[in-house]
Design a protein around this motif. Structure first.
Motif, PDB file in Angstrom:
ATOM      1  N   PRO A   1      40.062  29.827  43.394  1.00  0.00           N
ATOM      2  CA  PRO A   1      40.214  28.713  42.447  1.00  0.00           C
ATOM      3  C   PRO A   1      40.447  29.176  41.009  1.00  0.00           C
ATOM      4  N   ALA A   2      40.580  30.477  40.779  1.00  0.00           N
ATOM      5  CA  ALA A   2      40.731  31.000  39.415  1.00  0.00           C
ATOM      6  C   ALA A   2      42.063  30.595  38.796  1.00  0.00           C
ATOM      7  N   GLY A   3      43.139  30.546  39.591  1.00  0.00           N
ATOM      8  CA  GLY A   3      44.416  30.088  39.078  1.00  0.00           C
ATOM      9  C   GLY A   3      45.331  31.204  38.607  1.00  0.00           C
ATOM     10  N   PHE A   4      46.451  30.767  38.015  1.00  0.00           N
ATOM     11  CA  PHE A   4      47.497  31.707  37.616  1.00  0.00           C
ATOM     12  C   PHE A   4      47.055  32.641  36.494  1.00  0.00           C
ATOM     13  N   LEU A   5      46.400  32.098  35.486  1.00  0.00           N
ATOM     14  CA  LEU A   5      46.037  32.913  34.329  1.00  0.00           C
ATOM     15  C   LEU A   5      45.118  34.069  34.722  1.00  0.00           C
ATOM     16  N   ALA A   6      44.136  33.810  35.553  1.00  0.00           N
ATOM     17  CA  ALA A   6      43.242  34.881  36.007  1.00  0.00           C
ATOM     18  C   ALA A   6      44.000  35.891  36.856  1.00  0.00           C
ATOM     19  N   GLY A   7      44.915  35.408  37.676  1.00  0.00           N
ATOM     20  CA  GLY A   7      45.731  36.321  38.469  1.00  0.00           C
ATOM     21  C   GLY A   7      46.625  37.185  37.609  1.00  0.00           C
ATOM     22  N   PHE A   8      47.216  36.594  36.590  1.00  0.00           N
ATOM     23  CA  PHE A   8      48.085  37.354  35.691  1.00  0.00           C
ATOM     24  C   PHE A   8      47.292  38.392  34.912  1.00  0.00           C
ATOM     25  N   ILE A   9      46.122  38.021  34.430  1.00  0.00           N
ATOM     26  CA  ILE A   9      45.284  38.975  33.703  1.00  0.00           C
ATOM     27  C   ILE A   9      44.840  40.107  34.613  1.00  0.00           C
ATOM     28  N   SER A  10      44.462  39.791  35.841  1.00  0.00           N
ATOM     29  CA  SER A  10      44.054  40.824  36.797  1.00  0.00           C
ATOM     30  C   SER A  10      45.204  41.777  37.101  1.00  0.00           C
ATOM     31  N   ALA A  11      46.386  41.236  37.302  1.00  0.00           N
ATOM     32  CA  ALA A  11      47.553  42.075  37.581  1.00  0.00           C
ATOM     33  C   ALA A  11      47.912  42.926  36.375  1.00  0.00           C
ATOM     34  N   ALA A  12      47.787  42.378  35.175  1.00  0.00           N
ATOM     35  CA  ALA A  12      48.087  43.149  33.963  1.00  0.00           C
ATOM     36  C   ALA A  12      47.093  44.291  33.783  1.00  0.00           C
ATOM     37  N   VAL A  13      45.816  44.036  34.037  1.00  0.00           N
ATOM     38  CA  VAL A  13      44.804  45.091  33.937  1.00  0.00           C
ATOM     39  C   VAL A  13      45.077  46.180  34.957  1.00  0.00           C
ATOM     40  N   LEU A  14      45.392  45.787  36.185  1.00  0.00           N
ATOM     41  CA  LEU A  14      45.708  46.775  37.217  1.00  0.00           C
ATOM     42  C   LEU A  14      46.935  47.595  36.834  1.00  0.00           C
ATOM     43  N   THR A  15      47.943  46.948  36.271  1.00  0.00           N
ATOM     44  CA  THR A  15      49.157  47.662  35.865  1.00  0.00           C
ATOM     45  C   THR A  15      48.867  48.661  34.751  1.00  0.00           C
ATOM     46  N   VAL A  16      48.107  48.258  33.767  1.00  0.00           N
ATOM     47  CA  VAL A  16      47.789  49.162  32.654  1.00  0.00           C
ATOM     48  C   VAL A  16      46.971  50.351  33.157  1.00  0.00           C
ATOM     49  N   LEU A  17      45.957  50.094  33.965  1.00  0.00           N
ATOM     50  CA  LEU A  17      45.156  51.199  34.505  1.00  0.00           C
ATOM     51  C   LEU A  17      45.996  52.099  35.408  1.00  0.00           C
ATOM     52  N   GLY A  18      46.861  51.505  36.204  1.00  0.00           N
ATOM     53  CA  GLY A  18      47.719  52.296  37.073  1.00  0.00           C
ATOM     54  C   GLY A  18      48.662  53.191  36.298  1.00  0.00           C
ATOM     55  N   VAL A  19      49.241  52.674  35.227  1.00  0.00           N
ATOM     56  CA  VAL A  19      50.137  53.489  34.405  1.00  0.00           C
ATOM     57  C   VAL A  19      49.364  54.629  33.766  1.00  0.00           C
ATOM     58  N   LEU A  20      48.148  54.354  33.296  1.00  0.00           N
ATOM     59  CA  LEU A  20      47.345  55.404  32.678  1.00  0.00           C
ATOM     60  C   LEU A  20      46.997  56.512  33.673  1.00  0.00           C
ATOM     61  N   PHE A  21      46.664  56.137  34.897  1.00  0.00           N
ATOM     62  CA  PHE A  21      46.262  57.129  35.896  1.00  0.00           C
ATOM     63  C   PHE A  21      47.436  57.813  36.579  1.00  0.00           C
ATOM     64  N   LEU A  22      48.573  57.138  36.699  1.00  0.00           N
ATOM     65  CA  LEU A  22      49.692  57.684  37.466  1.00  0.00           C
ATOM     66  C   LEU A  22      50.752  58.380  36.623  1.00  0.00           C
ATOM     67  N   ARG A  23      50.652  58.312  35.319  1.00  0.00           N
ATOM     68  CA  ARG A  23      51.685  58.950  34.495  1.00  0.00           C
ATOM     69  C   ARG A  23      51.661  60.472  34.680  1.00  0.00           C
ATOM     70  N   GLU A  24      52.759  61.082  34.304  1.00  0.00           N
ATOM     71  CA  GLU A  24      52.889  62.538  34.440  1.00  0.00           C
ATOM     72  C   GLU A  24      51.975  63.242  33.447  1.00  0.00           C
ATOM     73  N   LYS A  25      51.216  64.170  33.958  1.00  0.00           N
ATOM     74  CA  LYS A  25      50.350  64.971  33.099  1.00  0.00           C
ATOM     75  C   LYS A  25      51.070  66.270  32.752  1.00  0.00           C
ATOM     76  N   PRO A  26      50.784  66.827  31.587  1.00  0.00           N
ATOM     77  CA  PRO A  26      51.395  68.119  31.262  1.00  0.00           C
ATOM     78  C   PRO A  26      50.892  69.189  32.222  1.00  0.00           C
ATOM     79  N   ASP A  27      51.785  70.110  32.561  1.00  0.00           N
ATOM     80  CA  ASP A  27      51.416  71.171  33.476  1.00  0.00           C
ATOM     81  C   ASP A  27      50.367  72.082  32.851  1.00  0.00           C
ATOM     82  N   ALA A  28      49.417  72.480  33.670  1.00  0.00           N
ATOM     83  CA  ALA A  28      48.382  73.384  33.191  1.00  0.00           C
ATOM     84  C   ALA A  28      48.989  74.790  33.041  1.00  0.00           C
ATOM     85  N   ALA A  29      48.632  75.446  31.984  1.00  0.00           N
ATOM     86  CA  ALA A  29      49.132  76.806  31.746  1.00  0.00           C
ATOM     87  C   ALA A  29      48.416  77.770  32.673  1.00  0.00           C
ATOM     88  N   HIS A  30      49.180  78.507  33.424  1.00  0.00           N
ATOM     89  CA  HIS A  30      48.581  79.476  34.348  1.00  0.00           C
ATOM     90  C   HIS A  30      48.843  80.864  33.862  1.00  0.00           C
TER      91      HIS A  30
END
Length: 76
Positions: free
Chosen positions: A47-76
């Motif tokens: 019963p939360a509706g569209f706005l809660a769904g949109f906010i949830s999807a936006a939060v998931l997208t932001v967290l996903g981008v933060l975790f899935l982005r390319e990290k710099p290679d570690a110097a070996h």
């Protein structure tokens, strides 16, 4: 003919590029499908509706981008 083969002499840059493209499409495609599923489930199945769904999807997208982005290679 078989004796002409020398292991490790072939240029594999195209295979590496294809592998990286496939991994990237899989990673970002999975994130977009997950965000869409969260939006639709919260919108239509609660019963939360569209706005809660949109906010949830936006939060998931932001967290996903933060975790899935390319990290710099570690110097070996």
């Amino acid at each position: 003919m078989a004796s002409e083969y020398h292991r490790g002499d072939m240029d594999i840059s195209e295979q590496v590029a294809t592998f990286n493209l496939f991994n990237g499409l899989t990673k970002w495609g999975s994130l977009s499908i997950a965000a869409l599923m969260v939006l639709l489930v919260v919108w239509f199945c609660t019963p939360a509706g569209f706005l809660a769904g949109f906010i949830s999807a936006a939060v998931l997208t932001v967290l996903g981008v933060l975790f899935l982005r390319e990290k710099p290679d570690a110097a070996h």
